[in-house]
Design an enzyme around this catalytic site. Structure first.
Site, PDB file in Angstrom:
ATOM      1  CG  ASP A   1      67.118  76.193  46.082  1.00 50.13           C
ATOM      2  OD1 ASP A   1      67.519  77.237  45.595  1.00 50.13           O
ATOM      3  OD2 ASP A   1      66.622  75.888  46.922  1.00 50.13           O
TER       4      ASP A   1
ATOM      5  CD  GLU B   1      71.743  77.458  45.709  1.00 47.22           C
ATOM      6  OE1 GLU B   1      71.835  78.495  45.846  1.00 47.22           O
ATOM      7  OE2 GLU B   1      70.604  76.941  45.728  1.00 47.22           O
TER       8      GLU B   1
END
Ligand code: CA
Length: 659
Positions: free
Chosen positions: A342, A371
């Site tokens: 994340d 990400e």
């Protein structure tokens, strides 16, 4: 949680004084922090360089009972405090507590607690050997040569099994995925049988470590959370177990889930959120070594690149060691096959490279992706961040392509915005960036890219292609908002076109659970704590949208049976993937030539028509098999074509192949 804001903004040139201090702290990279139980007894160890005293509180139960012993710890080298007892304290619970600046801080289970009781308040002393399911020693995930051979399915435990139509007994639990033979009232397969029927190679499960938000002592209240609020990074979340107060059950049931998926030939990827913690001063990091594990602003406040109130400091040695060893632990103890980071760009490049290198040692088939952006600015300079733009500096790590995502369906944050698959011209070149997995290609003009202006990937293994995930409007809802006047049938065509682009593109395809049956989330774009009525997948849709499901099955089959769609290198893509010149807006046409990737098909033609009108394209004359046409697809062929000038139906893909 993930807001796709690319943050490359202003970074202070110097580390704030408050953070400079931490660089001088001694680091400890031994593997015995927290707890060791062996023949000589139970040994506690806590890294806390600034503490002036430290102690361990021993409990009989996981909460609401007084300590039965308090053990004073002694400071040794490298800032590590220790205490041992000669008994093996299996079945007991414990917390650490430090004296900091003259004050005893709140109790903490420590940052390395591997088993915890309800709400993760107290760590537990258990015998891990007793948590292994039958046959665990021989358990292996799928052997996947390259990440581009994977088909990733992103799911939340509760979404997947909670709806009454799932027919699953252990709804919302890890062991929901161990139930075979489950089906809807109409007889459609659900659960793990559904995954096998669909053909995905890996499930990517939303955070499954112990997170903060759901009260594990009140599960009958049907609380829901995605879980991007980490509390104990190295223990499974209690609400997904059948008994959160039973530390062994939490561990064993998660392993049973992994084993069931592995037995079905499906790998397990964990979503990990090391970039921030749920709490600030009360996090386990803060209660262990106040300040050390976080970045700060010059005024001493928490910096906040996560948008969640703080950000961790991966560049600091003990934090880097924590992240690297934490993922290694999950890979070894739970046989996890991949990790999705994340807000990965909050971490520094060196840490991510250390993560990938350490994991490859455990298992060369492990995937790491994340990400490649932050949700806010960070004191970490942009050139050190694990950004999408820096992925070429990260061997064995992939990033999500926001290029293809926004170009195909329209911008993620503007509900009504349309993209290539929904009839808006101007995104053709950005879709092409997705098709070549953001690698350098002589026919792709990166200056026309909407999100990226250069070929940032050096290999297709560095790119994850997608049009929808748990964040933002999922595909069905996006299509309803951006095509308000269209019929559901037209929206389903657009979904098919969008996913055909994803699944035929170079790189690794990724889909969000339930899209294959056209599920929705009632238009809620940030459903992180929405009720089951929003998030649970209604499996009766599988009957209603059987054609949609069949289309996805064939898309996955196409990819798995045809290596031309998953070429191994940028060079192979440049040599075998040739775009046709086309002046028509919202049309992309390309060829995969000369048995690309060793494909049995000599030539493949792929044409995408994002217009709501039919278009014509010229295909070389020959004996072609029609694989996809007019919203239908069959890898065995829908019919034949002799090429020439062909019509491509509105909002659809035309795929032809010849041997
Ligand atoms: Ca929890």
């Amino acid at each position: 949680m993930a807001i796709s804001i690319l943050s490359v903004g202003h970074s202070p040139a110097q580390t704030p004084a408050v953070d400079a201090k931490y660089e001088t702290f001694p680091a400890y990279n031994g593997s015995d922090l927290e707890l060791t139980v062996d023949a000589s007894g139970t040994h506690f160890a806590l890294w806390s360089p600034e503490a002036s005293a430290a102690r361990v509180n021993i409990y009989d139960t996981d909460r609401n009972t007084p300590a039965v012993h308090v053990l004073d710890m002694t400071k040794g080298d490298s800032g590590v405090w220790r205490v041992s007892v000669p008994q093996r304290l299996y079945g007991k619970f414990y917390t650490f507590q430090i004296l900091h600046n003259g004050k005893w801080l709140s109790e903490t289970p420590g940052i390395w607690a591997k088993a915890v009781g309800a709400n993760g308040e107290r760590a537990a002393i258990i015998d891990f050997a007793a948590t292994d399911p039958e046959g665990w020693d021989a358990d292996r995930g799928p052997q996947v040569k390259a990440m581009t051979d994977a088909v990733i399915y992103e799911m939340h435990h509760r979404d997947f099994s909670e709806h009454p139509s799932s027919g699953i007994v252990n709804k919302g639990k890890f062991i929901a995925l161990t139930e075979k033979g489950t089906h809807t009232p109409a007889g459609d397969k659900t659960g793990i049988d559904h995954l096998k029927e669909l053909g995905v190679t890996h499930v990517h499960i939303l955070p499954s470590y112990d997170y903060n938000s759901v009260d594990e002592t009140n599960l009958q209240a049907n609380q829901y959370n995605w879980g991007y609020d980490p509390y104990n990074y190295n223990a499974p979340e209690g609400s997904y177990s059948t008994n959160p107060s039973d530390p062994e059950a939490r561990v064993r049931e998660m392993k049973e889930m992994v084993k069931a998926l592995h037995d079905a030939g499906i790998g397990v990827i964990m979503d990990v959120v090391y970039n921030h913690t749920a709490n600030n001063d009360d996090s386990n990091f803060s209660l262990t070594a106040p300040g050390y594990f976080y970045r700060h602003r010059p005024d001493g406040s928490y910096s906040d690149a996560s948008g969640c109130g703080n950000e961790t400091a991966s560049e600091r040695e003990q934090m880097r060691d924590f992240i690297v060893n934490s993922v290694k632990y999950w890979a070894k103890e739970y046989h996890i096959d991949g990790f999705r980071f994340d807000l990965m760009a909050i971490h520094d490049i060196d840490t991510m490279n250390a993560v990938a290198a350490a994991l490859k040692e455990v298992n060369p088939n492990i995937f790491v992706y994340g990400e490649g952006w932050t949700a806010g600015d960070s004191p970490l300079p942009a050139e050190r961040r694990a950004l999408k733009e820096n992925v070429a500096k990260m061997e064995g790590i992939a990033v999500f392509s926001d290029d293809i995502r926004d170009a195909v369906k329209g911008h993620y944050s503007d509900a009504s915005d349309r993209g290539f698959a929904t009839g808006k011209p101007g995104a053709e070149e950005t879709v092409k960036i997705g098709i070549v997995a953001a690698t350098a290609h002589p026919q792709v003009d990166y200056s026309k890219g909407n999100n990226s202006k250069f070929a940032y990937a050096s290999s297709p293994t560095q790119i994850v292609n997608y049009v929808s995930c748990h964040d933002d409007l999922m595909l069905t809802d996006k299509l309803r908002k951006s095509l308000p006047d269209a019929s559901e049938a037209q929206r389903q065509r657009a979904a098919r076109l969008a996913q055909t682009i994803v699944f035929t593109s170079q790189g690794t395809p990724f889909m969000f659970a339930g899209e294959e049956i056209f599920r929705d989330k009632k238009g809620v774009h940030n459903s992180y704590k929405s009720p089951d009525s929003i998030n649970a997948i209604d499996w009766t849709l599988k009957h209603d949208n059987a054609d949609q499901f069949a289309y996805y099955q064939q898309l996955i089959r196409l990819r798995k049976e045809h290596p031309a769609f998953r070429l191994a290198s940028a060079d192979e893509i440049a040599r075998h993937l040739k775009f046709d010149k086309t002046s028509q807006p919202n049309v992309i046409s390309y060829a995969l030539t000369d048995h690309a990737g060793g494909d049995t098909w000599r030539d493949i033609r792929v044409v995408f028509n994002g217009n709501t009108e039919a278009v014509t394209v010229k295909i070389p004359k020959g004996k072609w098999t029609v694989i996809a046409d007019d919203g239908r697809i069959n890898v065995d062929g829908l019919g034949t074509s002799s090429g020439g000038t062909l019509t491509v139906a509105p909002t659809s893909a035309l795929i032809l192949a010849r041997e």
